[in-house]
Write an enzyme that holds these catalytic residues in place. Structure first.
Site, PDB file in Angstrom:
ATOM      1  N   THR A   7       0.826  -1.217   0.000  1.00 41.87           N
ATOM      2  CA  THR A   7       0.000   0.000   0.000  1.00 41.87           C
ATOM      3  C   THR A   7       0.847   1.248   0.000  1.00 41.87           C
ATOM      4  OG1 THR A   7      -1.816  -1.085   1.120  1.00 41.87           O
ATOM      5  CG2 THR A   7      -1.698   1.284   1.384  1.00 41.87           C
ATOM      6  N   TYR A  66      -8.056   0.828  -3.343  1.00 44.97           N
ATOM      7  CA  TYR A  66      -6.906   1.281  -4.139  1.00 44.97           C
ATOM      8  C   TYR A  66      -6.210   0.047  -4.676  1.00 44.97           C
ATOM      9  CZ  TYR A  66      -4.698  -0.238   0.127  1.00 44.97           C
ATOM     10  OH  TYR A  66      -4.323  -0.995   1.204  1.00 44.97           O
ATOM     11  N   THR A  90       1.611  -4.272   4.212  1.00 45.64           N
ATOM     12  CA  THR A  90       1.426  -4.475   5.667  1.00 45.64           C
ATOM     13  C   THR A  90       0.916  -5.870   5.997  1.00 45.64           C
ATOM     14  OG1 THR A  90      -0.828  -3.624   5.522  1.00 45.64           O
ATOM     15  CG2 THR A  90       0.927  -2.040   6.053  1.00 45.64           C
ATOM     16  N   ASP A  91       0.341  -6.582   5.018  1.00 41.80           N
ATOM     17  CA  ASP A  91      -0.290  -7.870   5.337  1.00 41.80           C
ATOM     18  C   ASP A  91       0.689  -8.886   5.900  1.00 41.80           C
ATOM     19  OD1 ASP A  91      -2.977  -8.139   2.848  1.00 41.80           O
ATOM     20  OD2 ASP A  91      -2.524  -6.685   4.432  1.00 41.80           O
ATOM     21  N   LYS A 111       0.195  -7.071  12.757  1.00 38.13           N
ATOM     22  CA  LYS A 111      -0.902  -6.221  12.284  1.00 38.13           C
ATOM     23  C   LYS A 111      -2.158  -6.638  13.044  1.00 38.13           C
ATOM     24  CE  LYS A 111      -3.100  -4.699   7.952  1.00 38.13           C
ATOM     25  NZ  LYS A 111      -3.107  -4.874   6.474  1.00 38.13           N
ATOM     26  N   GLU A 137      -2.284 -27.599  29.198  1.00 38.46           N
ATOM     27  CA  GLU A 137      -3.469 -28.462  28.955  1.00 38.46           C
ATOM     28  C   GLU A 137      -3.140 -29.607  28.003  1.00 38.46           C
ATOM     29  OE1 GLU A 137      -6.355 -24.702  28.540  1.00 38.46           O
ATOM     30  OE2 GLU A 137      -7.372 -26.638  28.419  1.00 38.46           O
TER      31      GLU A 137
END
Ligand code: DAS
Length: 365
Positions: free
Chosen positions: A48, A62, A128-129, A201, A322
């Site tokens: 981006t 976009y 950013t992903d 993120k 657990e």
């Protein structure tokens, strides 16, 4: 009242002689050439921060990976006050499309540049992903203490209140600062400086999207980094891993835990060649009793099982809590979320396939 010329002739030589008696520091300060600007290379990969929308109101609609690195740099003339900057376009892709091969290619270029005496710091512009995965990968395999700063943006540069320019300005400021050395791979987003290991993120369409469960390391304000914490885990020069010794990354997959889950996904991943499966478990990395037998069978076939948690942000998976990890020979992912655990498992498998060694690595990195 101006000095008479006669008096001036008497005083000036005396003043000049007095100046020579100044302590060296004063002379040094006046005489020294201005300190040279740091040399920072920006490696652009897309995302981006290189995105473009149809109009200023399109802050979330976009196309990513459109603007070349030259235009990103030209769009921020203030960068030249921070560092001597040059750009390289390594990729031009949205980061959800990164593969292990992209990670290796980028890592090799970062290693090459960080070994150069002509480079003081490196900035990587990135979608950013999967930014958090790349930042963690580089934190594990780049054997240098030079600043490496990964940066993205949540809005394209065409949008109102776009965040990319200031994020990139901050990233260059950190990459150019000598006090960023030795802190591992860093991420600058939304005025904050995060550890590449910790940050992820947490929000999918806001500028304050990036969070570290244990907090940011610092902030950048008006081009100056301010530090408040240091990383606690091994990284970069203190890592046992080295990109120069990694030819490929083994396939490691992630399967999600949830109500009514079956072992279908885990078995399919193993059949496709996964060397380890990250279980994104409920709660403390819990495993449904409908899935345990299938995982035990996969472990017996040599597939590693790493228990992470779908609960992300502030706790960690406890070994033998657990789930009887000792009995099942599973690995606890500690505080790493599933996508970070995948990166560490893939890197760790380049040096060992011993589950006890894997567990040590998950405690230490
Ligand atoms: N698709 C996203 C990516 O490239 C866009 C972004 O947020 O950078 O990661």
């Amino acid at each position: 009242m101006p000095l008479s010329s006669q008096l001036r002739h008497l005083l000036l030589p005396a003043l000049a002689a007095a100046a020579l008696l100044l302590p060296p520091a004063a002379h040094a300060r006046e005489a020294a050439a201005p300190a040279r600007l740091a040399k920072v290379v920006i490696l652009a990969t897309g995302g981006t921060i290189a995105g473009a929308g149809a109009d200023a109101a399109s802050s979330a609609t976009y196309q990513a990976a459109k603007v070349p690195v030259e235009k990103l740099v030209a769009g921020i003339p203030e960068l030249k006050n921070l560092a001597e900057v040059r750009g390289e376009q390594v990729f031009q892709i949205a980061s959800e499309s990164f593969t292990n091969e992209h990670l290796l290619q980028l890592g090799r270029r970062v290693a090459e540049l960080s070994a150069s005496a002509d480079v003081d710091g490196i900035v990587i512009t990135h979608g950013t992903d999967t930014l958090e995965e790349t930042a963690f990968f580089l934190n594990l395999v780049i054997r240098s203490d030079k600043p490496v700063v990964v940066v993205g943006s949540m809005r394209p540069g065409t949008a109102l209140s776009a965040d990319g320019a200031l994020n990139l300005y901050d990233a260059v400021a950190v990459a150019a600062s000598s006090d960023a050395r030795g802190k591992g791979v860093l991420v600058t987003m939304n005025d904050e400086i995060h550890s590449g290991r910790d940050v992820s993120k947490a929000v999918n369409i806001r500028p304050d999207a990036f969070r570290s469960p244990w907090g940011p390391l610092g902030m950048v304000v008006e081009g100056k980094p301010y530090w408040f914490r240091l990383p606690a885990k091994r990284h970069t020069l203190n890592s046992e891993f080295d990109i120069a010794r990694i030819q490929s990354l083994a396939p490691v997959e992630i399967a999600y835990g949830y109500g009514n889950v079956s072992d279908t996904a885990y078995k399919a991943f193993a059949a496709a060649g996964a060397k380890a499966i990250i279980h994104a478990g409920t709660g403390n990395g819990s495993v449904s009793n409908r899935v345990v037998p299938g995982l035990q069978a996969l472990r017996a076939q040599g597939v590693h099982i790493v228990r992470s948690s779908r609960v992300d942000g502030g706790g960690f998976v406890l070994r033998n809590a657990e789930q009887p990890d000792d009995k099942y020979d599973w690995v606890a992912a500690h505080d790493l979320n599933p996508q970070k655990a995948r990166i560490l498992a893939a890197v760790a498998l380049t040096t060992t396939s011993d589950s006890r060694e894997l567990q040590r690595i998950f405690w230490e990195y």
